[in-house]
Write a protein that holds these residues in place. Structure first.
Motif, PDB file in Angstrom:
ATOM      1  N   LEU A 168       0.835  -1.203   0.000  1.00 33.28           N
ATOM      2  CA  LEU A 168       0.000   0.000   0.000  1.00 33.28           C
ATOM      3  C   LEU A 168       0.869   1.252   0.000  1.00 33.28           C
ATOM      4  O   LEU A 168       0.576   2.225  -0.709  1.00 33.28           O
ATOM      5  CB  LEU A 168      -0.931  -0.009   1.216  1.00 33.28           C
ATOM      6  N   THR A 169       1.951   1.218   0.765  1.00 32.60           N
ATOM      7  CA  THR A 169       2.883   2.353   0.793  1.00 32.60           C
ATOM      8  C   THR A 169       3.464   2.609  -0.585  1.00 32.60           C
ATOM      9  O   THR A 169       3.511   3.746  -1.058  1.00 32.60           O
ATOM     10  CB  THR A 169       4.020   2.095   1.796  1.00 32.60           C
ATOM     11  N   LEU A 170       3.914   1.538  -1.260  1.00 33.92           N
ATOM     12  CA  LEU A 170       4.504   1.692  -2.587  1.00 33.92           C
ATOM     13  C   LEU A 170       3.510   2.285  -3.585  1.00 33.92           C
ATOM     14  O   LEU A 170       3.870   3.148  -4.393  1.00 33.92           O
ATOM     15  CB  LEU A 170       5.009   0.345  -3.110  1.00 33.92           C
ATOM     16  N   ILE A 171       2.281   1.824  -3.536  1.00 37.64           N
ATOM     17  CA  ILE A 171       1.252   2.303  -4.463  1.00 37.64           C
ATOM     18  C   ILE A 171       1.032   3.801  -4.288  1.00 37.64           C
ATOM     19  O   ILE A 171       0.997   4.573  -5.256  1.00 37.64           O
ATOM     20  CB  ILE A 171      -0.065   1.535  -4.250  1.00 37.64           C
ATOM     21  N   ILE A 172       0.883   4.226  -3.036  1.00 42.83           N
ATOM     22  CA  ILE A 172       0.632   5.644  -2.750  1.00 42.83           C
ATOM     23  C   ILE A 172       1.847   6.492  -3.098  1.00 42.83           C
ATOM     24  O   ILE A 172       1.743   7.521  -3.766  1.00 42.83           O
ATOM     25  CB  ILE A 172       0.265   5.837  -1.258  1.00 42.83           C
ATOM     26  N   VAL A 173       3.010   6.042  -2.647  1.00 47.78           N
ATOM     27  CA  VAL A 173       4.236   6.817  -2.860  1.00 47.78           C
ATOM     28  C   VAL A 173       4.552   6.966  -4.344  1.00 47.78           C
ATOM     29  O   VAL A 173       4.959   8.035  -4.808  1.00 47.78           O
ATOM     30  CB  VAL A 173       5.418   6.170  -2.107  1.00 47.78           C
ATOM     31  N   ASN A 174       4.352   5.906  -5.102  1.00 45.89           N
ATOM     32  CA  ASN A 174       4.614   5.968  -6.536  1.00 45.89           C
ATOM     33  C   ASN A 174       3.787   7.068  -7.198  1.00 45.89           C
ATOM     34  O   ASN A 174       4.302   7.860  -7.999  1.00 45.89           O
ATOM     35  CB  ASN A 174       4.301   4.618  -7.182  1.00 45.89           C
ATOM     36  N   ALA A 175       2.505   7.127  -6.866  1.00 43.42           N
ATOM     37  CA  ALA A 175       1.624   8.140  -7.457  1.00 43.42           C
ATOM     38  C   ALA A 175       2.014   9.551  -7.014  1.00 43.42           C
ATOM     39  O   ALA A 175       1.996  10.496  -7.813  1.00 43.42           O
ATOM     40  CB  ALA A 175       0.173   7.852  -7.069  1.00 43.42           C
ATOM     41  N   ILE A 176       2.382   9.693  -5.741  1.00 40.31           N
ATOM     42  CA  ILE A 176       2.781  11.009  -5.231  1.00 40.31           C
ATOM     43  C   ILE A 176       4.023  11.516  -5.960  1.00 40.31           C
ATOM     44  O   ILE A 176       4.082  12.666  -6.398  1.00 40.31           O
ATOM     45  CB  ILE A 176       3.066  10.947  -3.713  1.00 40.31           C
ATOM     46  N   LEU A 177       5.014  10.635  -6.092  1.00 37.56           N
ATOM     47  CA  LEU A 177       6.271  11.057  -6.704  1.00 37.56           C
ATOM     48  C   LEU A 177       6.110  11.386  -8.181  1.00 37.56           C
ATOM     49  O   LEU A 177       6.774  12.289  -8.689  1.00 37.56           O
ATOM     50  CB  LEU A 177       7.345   9.990  -6.498  1.00 37.56           C
ATOM     51  N   LYS A 178       5.234  10.670  -8.874  1.00 39.45           N
ATOM     52  CA  LYS A 178       4.981  11.010 -10.278  1.00 39.45           C
ATOM     53  C   LYS A 178       4.451  12.431 -10.389  1.00 39.45           C
ATOM     54  O   LYS A 178       4.787  13.167 -11.318  1.00 39.45           O
ATOM     55  CB  LYS A 178       3.990  10.024 -10.900  1.00 39.45           C
ATOM     56  N   ALA A 179       3.602  12.817  -9.430  1.00 41.26           N
ATOM     57  CA  ALA A 179       3.045  14.166  -9.452  1.00 41.26           C
ATOM     58  C   ALA A 179       4.073  15.210  -9.034  1.00 41.26           C
ATOM     59  O   ALA A 179       4.104  16.317  -9.577  1.00 41.26           O
ATOM     60  CB  ALA A 179       1.826  14.243  -8.525  1.00 41.26           C
TER      61      ALA A 179
END
Length: 251
Positions: A168-179
């Protein structure tokens, strides 16, 4: 730039260099890929000697986070040393309007930060996107649950720790960093996890971009500390999960 002993960043010394690639990149590069005018890491002798073997100069990486988190003049008065990571994290949470208890552990405060972003994103997610996220972390019968109930489930996943919390952390963090920095995590994931990361990029991207705009965008420090803290949160979950897994394996 000098490292302050910081128990909340010491785990970086236990990571392999490849795991730290994304963190080092976001400390050095801006969203357009250019080198940050305010970074000092690439001028560091340890960096010059050992890059890209980040593990050999992890203290310099940690010091860069600490110094970006501290006021420049105050840092000079401290002999080039910044502030402890927990202070950097709390400052980011204040900017992102995250509720947290200052006496909590950094792991808990990092989770509060990620949950705040996920909570805002869930409100913008379609039922299909919500189901995909739920499937990725093993939640069944999602069609019977409200968005509020789903958030409770995700919160429980975080509290439980282990592989699902890490996912869950990876999923959220990945999207945040793309933005924030224009590129997601390079950490390898399975096909289902990678697909879910792509699905969430939109909703979380809208949330983080809106929050980013509301923050004092003129401050170059926040352009570093926010993605850096997000990266550290992901790396901490990776470290905790892998440590827990190895203990089970050898018990």
């Amino acid at each position: 730039m000098a490292y302050r002993d910081d128990s909340d960043l010491e785990f970086l010394s236990k990571l392999d260099s490849e795991s730290m690639n994304d963190l080092v990149y976001c400390l050095v590069h801006d969203k357009d890929g250019s080198v940050r005018l305010t970074e000092e890491l690439t001028t560091n002798d340890m960096y010059k000697a050992w890059f890209p073997d980040h593990r050999r100069y992890w203290e310099s990486v940690a010091a860069e986070i600490q110094c970006f988190g501290g006021n420049t003049f105050a840092t000079m008065l401290r002999g080039g040393k910044g502030v402890l990571y927990k202070e950097v994290l709390q400052d980011v949470c204040d900017k992102m309007r995250v509720n947290y208890n200052s006496s909590s552990s950094v792991e808990k405060i990092e989770q509060n930060l990620l949950m705040k972003i996920l909570t805002d994103a869930v409100e913008k997610m379609t039922p299909a996107e919500l189901k995909e996220l739920a499937d990725a972390v093993g939640v069944k019968n999602v069609g019977l649950l409200t968005s509020e109930a789903m958030l409770g489930v995700f919160q429980a996943v975080f509290k439980a720790g282990g592989f699902k919390s890490y996912q869950l952390t990876l999923i959220i963090v990945n999207a945040i960093l793309k933005a924030l920095i224009g590129r997601g995590l390079s950490l390898a994931g399975n096909v289902a996890l990678t697909r879910t990361m792509a699905v969430l990029t939109g909703p979380i991207g809208w949330v983080i971009t809106g929050a980013w705009t509301a923050i004092d965008i003129a401050s170059p420090a926040y352009r570093v500390t926010i993605p850096a803290v997000i990266q550290v949160a992901a790396l901490r979950q990776k470290y905790l999960y892998e440590t827990q897994a190895s203990q089970v394996e050898f018990s």
